[in-house]
Enzyme design. Structure first.
Site, PDB file in Angstrom:
ATOM      1  CD  GLU A  20     -33.008  14.007  81.115  1.00 40.90           C
ATOM      2  OE1 GLU A  20     -32.234  13.578  80.215  1.00 40.90           O
ATOM      3  OE2 GLU A  20     -32.894  15.222  81.166  1.00 40.90           O
ATOM      4  CB  SER A  27     -31.855  16.758  84.044  1.00 41.76           C
ATOM      5  OG  SER A  27     -32.082  15.721  84.800  1.00 41.76           O
ATOM      6  N   GLY A  82     -30.116  14.316  76.282  1.00 38.13           N
ATOM      7  CA  GLY A  82     -28.966  13.777  76.849  1.00 38.13           C
ATOM      8  C   GLY A  82     -27.821  14.894  76.898  1.00 38.13           C
TER       9      GLY A  82
HETATM   10  O1  DER Z   1     -30.197  16.300  78.575  1.00 36.86           O
HETATM   11  C1  DER Z   1     -31.382  16.622  78.418  1.00 36.86           C
HETATM   12  O2  DER Z   1     -31.979  15.927  77.804  1.00 36.86           O
HETATM   13  C2  DER Z   1     -32.036  17.738  79.154  1.00 36.86           C
HETATM   14  O3  DER Z   1     -33.450  17.698  79.074  1.00 36.86           O
HETATM   15  C3  DER Z   1     -31.563  18.966  78.533  1.00 36.86           C
HETATM   16  O4  DER Z   1     -30.997  18.883  77.212  1.00 36.86           O
HETATM   17  C4  DER Z   1     -32.642  19.930  78.087  1.00 36.86           C
HETATM   18  O5  DER Z   1     -32.119  21.148  77.504  1.00 36.86           O
HETATM   19  P1  DER Z   1     -32.645  22.622  78.261  1.00 36.86           P
HETATM   20  O6  DER Z   1     -31.621  22.867  79.163  1.00 36.86           O
HETATM   21  O7  DER Z   1     -32.578  23.414  77.205  1.00 36.86           O
HETATM   22  O8  DER Z   1     -33.945  22.442  78.955  1.00 36.86           O
END
Ligand code: DER
Length: 234
Positions: A107, A30, A99
């Protein structure tokens, strides 16, 4: 922008250089960087040969928007390769803080169901040494809602400098509710010298469902860099 193009090159290169030609089950995490992973997967010639496993509502939509086949982890508990973003990456062991997008449980479930977990990120996510250096919003922790006050107490006893129940802000009155109907706590432990040890302590607290410390799970990290190139840590 420099950050946006960095996200795109990280995602595109990661898919192009790691998606097996015979992939059957592909996990997609995500956040904003994996949007480009879904986009690139949607362009692959073998896109109809594999199913994509989402890590929350955002990805169900993204998978369908890119003409990809949606699968569930109940159907496919073994995943050939998974791509996901990160909030911070430590050099060497490639430990992660994740997160920021409140999707850490699904995830981590998807990441643990594959031996080929590939992270995609822009240059801001590189930690100079320890986790908790660049990412200063604390370790995201998913908790069972009615345990949040008790968990907060235990986190402070563990030395957390600041412990915050993540609020919906202008998007939603009251706390953020995860895709699994839980709350999220962000606990600031400063610079984390031993993420494995901290993760073990956090998971032992009754009420903690999962943590955003992804320890010893990552095979490769693709970074988009400020100069328009990309680099790989592995
Ligand atoms: O929540 C998470 O770990 C997501 O992978 C996210 O924090 C990743 O960040 P991004 O929007 O900069 O890709």
């Amino acid at each position: 922008s420099g950050v946006e193009s960095a996200k795109k090159i990280a995602a595109y290169k990661a898919v192009e250089e790691n998606l097996p030609g015979d992939a059957k089950v592909v996990g997609v995490g995500s956040g904003s960087t994996v949007v480009y992973v879904a986009e690139r997967l949607g362009q692959m010639a073998n896109k109809n040969q594999f199913v994509c496993i989402p890590t929350g509502f955002q990805l169900k939509q993204l998978i369908l928007d890119n003409g990809l086949t949606l699968g569930t982890i109940e159907q496919y508990p073994t995943i050939d390769i998974a791509f996901d973003g990160a909030d911070e990456v430590s050099p060497g062991k490639l430990d992660l803080i994740k997160g920021g997008g409140a999707c850490l449980f699904q995830e981590k479930l998807v990441a643990s169901a594959t031996d080929n977990f590939v992270v995609v990120a822009d240059f801001r996510k590189k930690s100079p040494q320890y986790l908790g250096t660049n990412w200063n919003k604390g370790v995201p922790i998913e908790v069972v809602p009615n345990s949040w006050v008790y968990v907060t107490r235990r986190l402070k006893e563990l030395g957390a400098k600041q412990v915050i129940l993540r609020q919906g802000g202008s998007a939603k009155a009251g706390p953020v509710i995860t895709d699994n109907n839980n709350f999220l706590i962000d606990a600031d432990f400063g610079s984390i010298k031993d993420p494995a040890a901290l993760n073990t302590k956090l998971l032992a607290i009754v009420g903690v469902v999962e943590t955003g410390l992804f320890v010893n799970m990552t095979k490769k990290v693709y970074f988009g860099d400020e100069d328009g190139t990309h680099s790989v840590w592995q």
